[in-house]
Design a protein around this motif. Structure first.
Motif, short mmCIF file in Angstrom:
data_model
loop_
_atom_site.label_atom_id
_atom_site.label_comp_id
_atom_site.label_asym_id
_atom_site.label_seq_id
_atom_site.Cartn_x
_atom_site.Cartn_y
_atom_site.Cartn_z
N VAL A 26 42.41 37.86 49.69
CA VAL A 26 41.86 36.52 49.35
C VAL A 26 43.10 35.45 49.18
O VAL A 26 43.08 34.57 49.90
CB VAL A 26 40.88 36.42 48.11
N LEU A 27 44.16 35.95 48.35
CA LEU A 27 45.06 34.68 48.01
C LEU A 27 46.49 34.87 48.82
O LEU A 27 46.99 34.26 48.48
CB LEU A 27 45.08 34.74 46.63
N PRO A 85 36.11 28.92 55.87
CA PRO A 85 35.08 29.98 56.51
C PRO A 85 35.66 31.46 56.48
O PRO A 85 34.71 32.51 56.28
CB PRO A 85 35.05 29.26 57.90
N ALA A 86 36.79 31.46 56.80
CA ALA A 86 37.42 32.83 56.97
C ALA A 86 37.38 33.53 55.53
O ALA A 86 37.31 34.71 55.23
CB ALA A 86 38.68 32.86 57.79
N LEU A 87 37.96 32.53 54.58
CA LEU A 87 37.87 33.27 53.27
C LEU A 87 36.76 33.62 52.60
O LEU A 87 36.53 34.65 52.12
CB LEU A 87 38.67 32.25 52.35
N ARG A 88 35.67 32.89 52.77
CA ARG A 88 34.41 33.09 52.49
C ARG A 88 33.85 34.64 53.11
O ARG A 88 33.35 35.63 52.38
CB ARG A 88 33.27 32.06 52.89
N GLY A 95 32.64 42.50 48.87
CA GLY A 95 31.55 42.58 47.97
C GLY A 95 31.60 41.87 46.56
O GLY A 95 31.05 42.29 45.62
N LEU A 96 32.29 40.66 46.68
CA LEU A 96 32.59 39.72 45.69
C LEU A 96 31.18 38.96 45.41
O LEU A 96 30.62 38.45 46.60
CB LEU A 96 33.72 39.08 45.52
N HIS A 115 33.19 35.29 41.56
CA HIS A 115 33.67 36.13 40.49
C HIS A 115 34.17 37.61 41.19
O HIS A 115 33.79 38.03 42.26
CB HIS A 115 32.43 36.41 39.73
N ASP A 116 35.07 38.10 40.49
CA ASP A 116 35.73 39.34 40.97
C ASP A 116 34.80 40.40 40.12
O ASP A 116 33.91 40.02 39.59
CB ASP A 116 37.30 39.07 40.45
N HIS A 117 35.37 41.60 40.30
CA HIS A 117 34.47 42.60 40.08
C HIS A 117 34.37 42.72 38.29
O HIS A 117 33.75 43.34 37.97
CB HIS A 117 35.12 44.13 40.47
N ASP A 118 35.36 41.89 37.64
CA ASP A 118 35.29 41.90 36.18
C ASP A 118 35.01 40.88 35.74
O ASP A 118 34.90 40.65 34.47
CB ASP A 118 36.94 41.92 35.54
N GLY A 119 34.21 39.78 36.63
CA GLY A 119 33.82 38.59 36.01
C GLY A 119 34.54 37.48 35.91
O GLY A 119 34.12 36.40 35.42
N HIS A 120 35.93 37.49 36.36
CA HIS A 120 36.70 36.27 36.23
C HIS A 120 35.96 35.39 37.42
O HIS A 120 35.91 35.80 38.53
CB HIS A 120 37.89 36.58 36.54
#
Length: 147
Positions: A26-27, A85-88, A95-96, A115-120
Motif C-alpha cells: 500500500v505504501l 483508485p489503484a490503492l483502494r 482484505g483490509l 484499518h489494518d489487521h490489528d486495528g490501526h
C-alpha cells in the motif's frame, strides 16, 4: 528548545509478515532492518522507509499483543490523487477494512481510510496542509460548514 520534526512511527502488531505486506503493497515501504529473533528493544521488530531521500518516513513495527479500540486516531500518508483508485483496489485485495470517508469541505483533498489487521487506522490523503488551510479560510469567510 523544540522538535525538529517526526523521528518515526511505531506500530505494535501480532504478525510482522502480514503488516510488512500492508506497508510494502500500500505504501511502497522498503524494509531496512529486521531484528530476527534478537530483541534490542521490547520485541522482534522491523524498520521501513516510506518515501524518498531525507524526506522518507521511518516506520517501525514490533511484535506484540494488540487490542486497539477503533477510533479516529490515525496516521496519514500523502499520495497522489490519481493513485487513489489503484490503492483502494490493493487495500481491498489485502482484505483490509476500508472505512467510509468523512464529511469534507470541497477542495480539502481526497482520502481513503482503512484499518489494518490489528486495528490501526491509516489515511491515504491526496492534499496538503497549505491547501486545506486555504479551503478552510475561504469556507469560514463565506459561512460554509463541513457537510
Amino acid at each position: 528548545m523544540s522538535s525538529s520534526g517526526l523521528s518515526h512511527v511505531t506500530f505494535i502488531v501480532r504478525d510482522l509478515d502480514r503488516m510488512e505486506q500492508v506497508l510494502v503493497a500500500v505504501l511502497g515501504a522498503v524494509r531496512v532492518y529486521d531484528s530476527g529473533s534478537d530483541t534490542f528493544s521490547l520485541s522482534e521488530e522491523r524498520f521501513f522507509l516510506i518515501g524518498e531521500g531525507d524526506a522518507a518516513t521511518w516506520v517501525a513495527i514490533m511484535q506484540g499483543d494488540t487490542a486497539l479500540p477503533r477510533t479516529y486516531n490515525h496516521v496519514a500518508f500523502h499520495v497522489r490523487r490519481d493513485d487513489l483508485p489503484a490503492l483502494r483496489e490493493t487495500i481491498t485485495g489485502l482484505g483490509l477494512d476500508v472505512r467510509p470517508p468523512r464529511s469534507r469541505v470541497e477542495g480539502e483533498g481526497d482520502s481513503i481510510y482503512f484499518h489494518d489487521h490489528d486495528g490501526h487506522l491509516f489515511e491515504l490523503h491526496a492534499g496538503s496542509l497549505r491547501g486545506r488551510l486555504a479551503v478552510y479560510s475561504t469556507a469560514a469567510s463565506s459561512g460554509d460548514a463541513v457537510g
